[in-house]
Write a protein that holds these residues in place. Structure first.
Motif, PDB file in Angstrom:
ATOM      1  N   PRO A 109      31.649  34.779  52.458  1.00 15.64           N
ATOM      2  CA  PRO A 109      30.020  35.933  53.061  1.00 15.64           C
ATOM      3  C   PRO A 109      29.519  36.501  52.160  1.00 15.64           C
ATOM      4  CG  PRO A 109      32.310  36.902  53.763  1.00 15.64           C
ATOM      5  CD  PRO A 109      32.638  35.047  53.060  1.00 15.64           C
ATOM      6  N   SER A 110      29.778  36.446  50.966  1.00 18.63           N
ATOM      7  CA  SER A 110      29.133  36.636  49.821  1.00 18.63           C
ATOM      8  C   SER A 110      29.412  36.505  48.359  1.00 18.63           C
ATOM      9  CB  SER A 110      28.934  38.293  49.592  1.00 18.63           C
ATOM     10  OG  SER A 110      29.221  38.820  48.205  1.00 18.63           O
ATOM     11  N   HIS A 111      28.876  35.824  47.393  1.00 24.17           N
ATOM     12  CA  HIS A 111      30.023  35.477  45.824  1.00 24.17           C
ATOM     13  C   HIS A 111      30.718  36.859  45.150  1.00 24.17           C
ATOM     14  CE1 HIS A 111      25.559  33.303  46.541  1.00 24.17           C
ATOM     15  NE2 HIS A 111      26.444  32.080  46.069  1.00 24.17           N
ATOM     16  N   MET A 112      30.364  37.687  45.620  1.00 25.07           N
ATOM     17  CA  MET A 112      31.669  38.968  44.924  1.00 25.07           C
ATOM     18  C   MET A 112      32.800  38.385  45.554  1.00 25.07           C
ATOM     19  SD  MET A 112      29.753  39.674  42.882  1.00 25.07           S
ATOM     20  CE  MET A 112      30.320  41.532  42.247  1.00 25.07           C
ATOM     21  N   PHE A 117      34.706  32.482  42.042  1.00 27.76           N
ATOM     22  CA  PHE A 117      33.445  33.198  41.025  1.00 27.76           C
ATOM     23  C   PHE A 117      33.611  34.351  40.759  1.00 27.76           C
ATOM     24  CE2 PHE A 117      29.325  35.484  41.170  1.00 27.76           C
ATOM     25  CZ  PHE A 117      28.597  35.394  41.339  1.00 27.76           C
ATOM     26  N   ARG A 118      34.911  35.556  40.869  1.00 25.22           N
ATOM     27  CA  ARG A 118      35.401  36.008  41.173  1.00 25.22           C
ATOM     28  C   ARG A 118      35.875  36.251  39.087  1.00 25.22           C
ATOM     29  NH1 ARG A 118      33.577  41.527  42.181  1.00 25.22           N
ATOM     30  NH2 ARG A 118      35.413  42.692  41.551  1.00 25.22           N
ATOM     31  N   ARG A 119      36.931  35.175  38.699  1.00 26.09           N
ATOM     32  CA  ARG A 119      37.354  34.958  37.803  1.00 26.09           C
ATOM     33  C   ARG A 119      36.410  34.066  36.667  1.00 26.09           C
ATOM     34  NH1 ARG A 119      42.175  31.972  40.678  1.00 26.09           N
ATOM     35  NH2 ARG A 119      40.192  30.659  42.032  1.00 26.09           N
ATOM     36  N   ALA A 124      33.141  36.246  31.868  1.00 27.06           N
ATOM     37  CA  ALA A 124      32.067  36.403  31.894  1.00 27.06           C
ATOM     38  C   ALA A 124      32.493  37.897  30.797  1.00 27.06           C
ATOM     39  CB  ALA A 124      30.953  36.992  32.167  1.00 27.06           C
ATOM     40  N   ALA A 125      33.005  39.102  32.365  1.00 31.59           N
ATOM     41  CA  ALA A 125      33.472  39.944  31.052  1.00 31.59           C
ATOM     42  C   ALA A 125      34.267  40.399  30.130  1.00 31.59           C
ATOM     43  CB  ALA A 125      34.473  40.862  32.131  1.00 31.59           C
TER      44      ALA A 125
END
Length: 152
Positions: A109-112, A117-119, A124-125
């Protein structure tokens, strides 16, 4: 060939030619009035510089490889190391591309809410990927491998 002709034929601005001369990458053979004059091999030398820059070498590395006498002495080990670095960059960029393509069509439902995407966000973090050409820091090799696995 005077500096204006070199600039015209090479596409390299005169200011860059002067900078290259200052750095020892090229040298003029004299002057014609106030204009610098270069030898006939200047275009080939500029092509070597352009190739080195396109491959990601610094101007200092290029200066060392092409020498000041006009006889390039290209360090083969340096070429191998740069090729390995480019391979790593290609892997990183390919993994990033694949992750972005997945995120574009992900059914979450969301990229988050998308695990892949979370990986990517986590990598990046952690600094495993950066905005400077998406280069991977050497100490982040394991994280890059995780990035690559993300997109399988």
């Amino acid at each position: 060939m005077d500096i204006a002709a070199v600039a015209k034929h090479s596409g390299v601005p005169a200011s860059t030619l002067r900078f290259y001369e200052e750095k020892g990458l090229i040298s003029s053979v004299g002057r014609q009035g106030l204009r610098r004059v270069f030898s006939d091999n200047i275009l080939e030398r500029l092509a070597l510089i352009a190739l080195g820059r396109a491959a990601g070498f610094s101007l200092d590395e290029i200066a060392h490889m092409i020498g000041s006498k006009g006889n390039p002495n290209i360090d083969r080990d340096l070429l191998v190391n740069k090729a390995d670095e480019l391979d790593q960059t290609i892997k990183t960029l390919s993994a990033m591309r694949d992750g972005l393509r997945h995120a574009a069509v992900c059914s979450a439902p969301s990229h988050m809410e998308c695990p892949k995407f979370r990986r990517l966000l986590g990598l990046a973090a952690s600094g495993a990927i950066s905005s400077e050409g998406l280069k991977v820091a050497p100490q982040k090799q394991r994280s890059n491998q995780a990035l690559h696995r993300t997109n399988r």
